[in-house]
Design an enzyme around this catalytic site. Sequence first.
Site, PDB file in Angstrom:
ATOM      1  N   ASP A  25       7.814  -4.853  -4.540  1.00  0.00           N
ATOM      2  CA  ASP A  25       7.567  -5.186  -3.147  1.00  0.00           C
ATOM      3  C   ASP A  25       8.633  -4.431  -2.331  1.00  0.00           C
ATOM      4  OD1 ASP A  25       6.579  -6.944  -0.941  1.00  0.00           O
ATOM      5  OD2 ASP A  25       8.637  -7.649  -1.019  1.00  0.00           O
ATOM      6  N   ASP A  27       9.605  -5.193   1.667  1.00  0.00           N
ATOM      7  CA  ASP A  27      10.320  -6.015   2.659  1.00  0.00           C
ATOM      8  C   ASP A  27      10.904  -7.270   2.000  1.00  0.00           C
ATOM      9  OD1 ASP A  27       9.741  -4.901   5.550  1.00  0.00           O
ATOM     10  OD2 ASP A  27       7.939  -4.614   4.357  1.00  0.00           O
TER      11      ASP A  27
HETATM   12  O1  LIG Z   1       7.061  -7.789   1.723  1.00  0.00           O
HETATM   13  P1  LIG Z   1       6.193  -6.605   1.935  1.00  0.00           P
HETATM   14  O2  LIG Z   1       6.853  -5.307   1.569  1.00  0.00           O
HETATM   15  O3  LIG Z   1       4.839  -6.745   1.285  1.00  0.00           O
HETATM   16  O4  LIG Z   1       5.931  -6.467   3.518  1.00  0.00           O
HETATM   17  C1  LIG Z   1       5.188  -7.408   4.213  1.00  0.00           C
HETATM   18  C2  LIG Z   1       5.537  -7.490   5.690  1.00  0.00           C
HETATM   19  O5  LIG Z   1       5.594  -6.253   6.260  1.00  0.00           O
HETATM   20  C3  LIG Z   1       6.802  -8.278   5.929  1.00  0.00           C
HETATM   21  O6  LIG Z   1       6.704  -9.602   5.508  1.00  0.00           O
HETATM   22 MG   LIG Z   2       8.378  -8.893   0.576  1.00  0.00          MG
END
Ligand SMILES: O=P(O)(O)OC[C@H](O)CO
Ligand SMILES: [Mg+2]
Length: 202
Positions: A25, A27
């Site tokens: 992942d 963020d």
């Molecule tokens: O956590 P990620 O990388 O899937 O990003 C999701 C959004 O942009 C932030 O929660």
């Molecule tokens: Mg994330």
Amino acid sequence: MASTGADESAAAAQPRAAISHVIFDMDGLLLDTEGFYTEVQEKILARYSKVFDWSVKAKMMGKKAIESARIFVDEFGLAGLLTPEQFLEQRESMLQALFPSCIKLPGVLRLVHHLHANGIPMAVATGSHKSHFALKTQNHQEMFSLMHHVVMGDDPEVKAGKPSPDIFLAAMRRFEGNVEPSKCLVFEDAPSGVAAAKIAGM
Ligand SMILES: O=P(O)(O)OC[C@H](O)CO
Ligand SMILES: [Mg+2]
């Protein structure tokens, strides 16, 4: 019936599939950006005399932008005052100003280098869309250059955001060769992301 120590050691002795590929992942996992979302959302809520709530934050994390915007409006009782689209518009310039200053989470660069040095192919699966991805990663090219590929939330193959398994299955398919989900290890920070990876069989 309560499990015994013997049950637990038998479970621990079950052979597990060897990990062949890793999907990260982004963020809140590779990059410390979740605090920015929180800060901006608190500011917007204050305009409506509402207070931020961590249980809502947990539901929003990891989703595509429009999906998390709908949760924000519904959960904070803002329907009729603010549409999900207006929420995204209100937060956009604040987020754009913050993203380029994001830092890596402790230990991730070392882990990525370790996996790369040991020949484990890696990918990123992020709910972030292309333009936010560019702002967040502009100062972290070294780490992202070690990824085989990146799948973003606005990718056509990602029909629904996490907890749909779409993004992890798309990330798996883009590795070279035939990759089994049970041999993919996913690193996630969001409850919806953990659920998505499990549904994908990873
Ligand atoms: O956590 P990620 O990388 O899937 O990003 C999701 C959004 O942009 C932030 O929660
Ligand atoms: Mg994330």
